[in-house]
Design an enzyme around this catalytic site. Structure first.
Site, mmCIF file in Angstrom:
data_model
loop_
_atom_site.group_PDB
_atom_site.id
_atom_site.type_symbol
_atom_site.label_atom_id
_atom_site.label_comp_id
_atom_site.label_asym_id
_atom_site.label_seq_id
_atom_site.Cartn_x
_atom_site.Cartn_y
_atom_site.Cartn_z
ATOM 1 N N TRP A 77 0.928 -0.933 -0.023
ATOM 2 C CA TRP A 77 0.199 -0.405 -0.224
ATOM 3 C C TRP A 77 1.023 1.524 0.609
ATOM 4 O O TRP A 77 0.890 2.482 -0.732
ATOM 5 C CB TRP A 77 -0.510 -0.021 1.311
ATOM 6 C CG TRP A 77 -2.251 -0.917 1.145
ATOM 7 C CD1 TRP A 77 -1.710 -1.794 0.169
ATOM 8 C CD2 TRP A 77 -3.282 -0.340 1.897
ATOM 9 N NE1 TRP A 77 -3.586 -2.147 0.203
ATOM 10 C CE2 TRP A 77 -4.318 -1.782 0.937
ATOM 11 C CE3 TRP A 77 -3.362 -0.357 2.278
ATOM 12 C CZ2 TRP A 77 -5.049 -2.289 1.359
ATOM 13 C CZ3 TRP A 77 -5.619 -0.009 2.731
ATOM 14 C CH2 TRP A 77 -6.361 -0.566 2.030
ATOM 15 N N LYS A 113 -10.241 -1.726 6.615
ATOM 16 C CA LYS A 113 -10.912 -2.736 7.204
ATOM 17 C C LYS A 113 -11.348 -2.792 7.740
ATOM 18 O O LYS A 113 -10.721 -3.336 9.468
ATOM 19 C CB LYS A 113 -9.686 -3.546 6.333
ATOM 20 C CG LYS A 113 -9.618 -5.209 5.998
ATOM 21 C CD LYS A 113 -8.986 -6.456 5.778
ATOM 22 C CE LYS A 113 -8.041 -5.822 6.780
ATOM 23 N NZ LYS A 113 -6.593 -7.040 5.610
#
Length: 194
Positions: A54, A152
């Site tokens: 990421w 998440k």
């Protein structure tokens, strides 16, 4: 019935071929494509950043021609160096350590954090909610006005209540299921904005 876990699936193969450290990069790409999160010159905080895919993608998107744009990766484990990314080994629950390294404000917080799973769905889901609450605490302190946060969460019994609480506090709360998530995964991404 979900498909069996294949450690070297098409997403993993694609990540390796394109020079990314993990298949999870494609989840962030999908989220960014949908919500247009990453902008040149912005400062991004990646919580639970290891192994760094990421951070890799975020750095590609935020670095502009003037060399502006900053990505800070935080994890419990060391992250192999990534050009243009500042990394730290810190527990996100250690507020004193975080305060020493974080800038006052960031434009975007991204978090692909997941708890160490026990195999007991309700326990794992609650641990996921607890981690997400820590991420939101960091967002409250360090997200600049109109900043966004992506986190998440594992879906389960407490998910709807968590979303309701988010909607009481944050201006915008959206959910997103990434195609690159594993078929058997209960994960969903929540995108919030101040």
């Amino acid at each position: 019935m979900p498909k069996r876990y294949t450690p070297n699936d098409k997403w993993s193969q694609k990540a390796a071929a394109e020079g990314y450290r993990a298949r999870s990069v494609y989840k962030l790409m999908e989220i960014d494509d949908r919500f247009r999160l990453l902008k040149p010159g912005m400062t991004v905080l990646d919580l639970g950043a290891a192994p760094g895919s990421w951070c890799q993608y975020a750095s590609e998107k935020v670095r502009n021609t003037k060399g502006e744009g900053r990505v800070i990766g935080i994890d419990l484990t060391e992250i192999e160096p990534i050009e243009g990314v500042e990394t730290h080994v810190v527990d996100i629950k250690d507020t004193d350590a975080l305060e020493k390294i974080l800038p006052q404000y960031v434009g975007l917080i991204i978090s692909d954090l997941a708890p160490k799973t026990s195999g007991i769905q309700d326990v794992d889901q609650w641990k996921s909610i607890e981690l997400s609450q820590v991420v939101l605490d960091i967002a409250r302190k360090h997200l600049k006005p109109n900043g966004k946060c992506v986190l998440k969460i594992l879906r389960g019994a407490d998910f709807d209540a968590f979303i309701r609480e988010c909607k009481k506090e944050w201006e915008t709360v959206k959910t997103f299921e990434a195609r690159a998530s594993r078929d058997r995964s209960k994960e969903i991404y929540v995108i919030i904005q101040m």
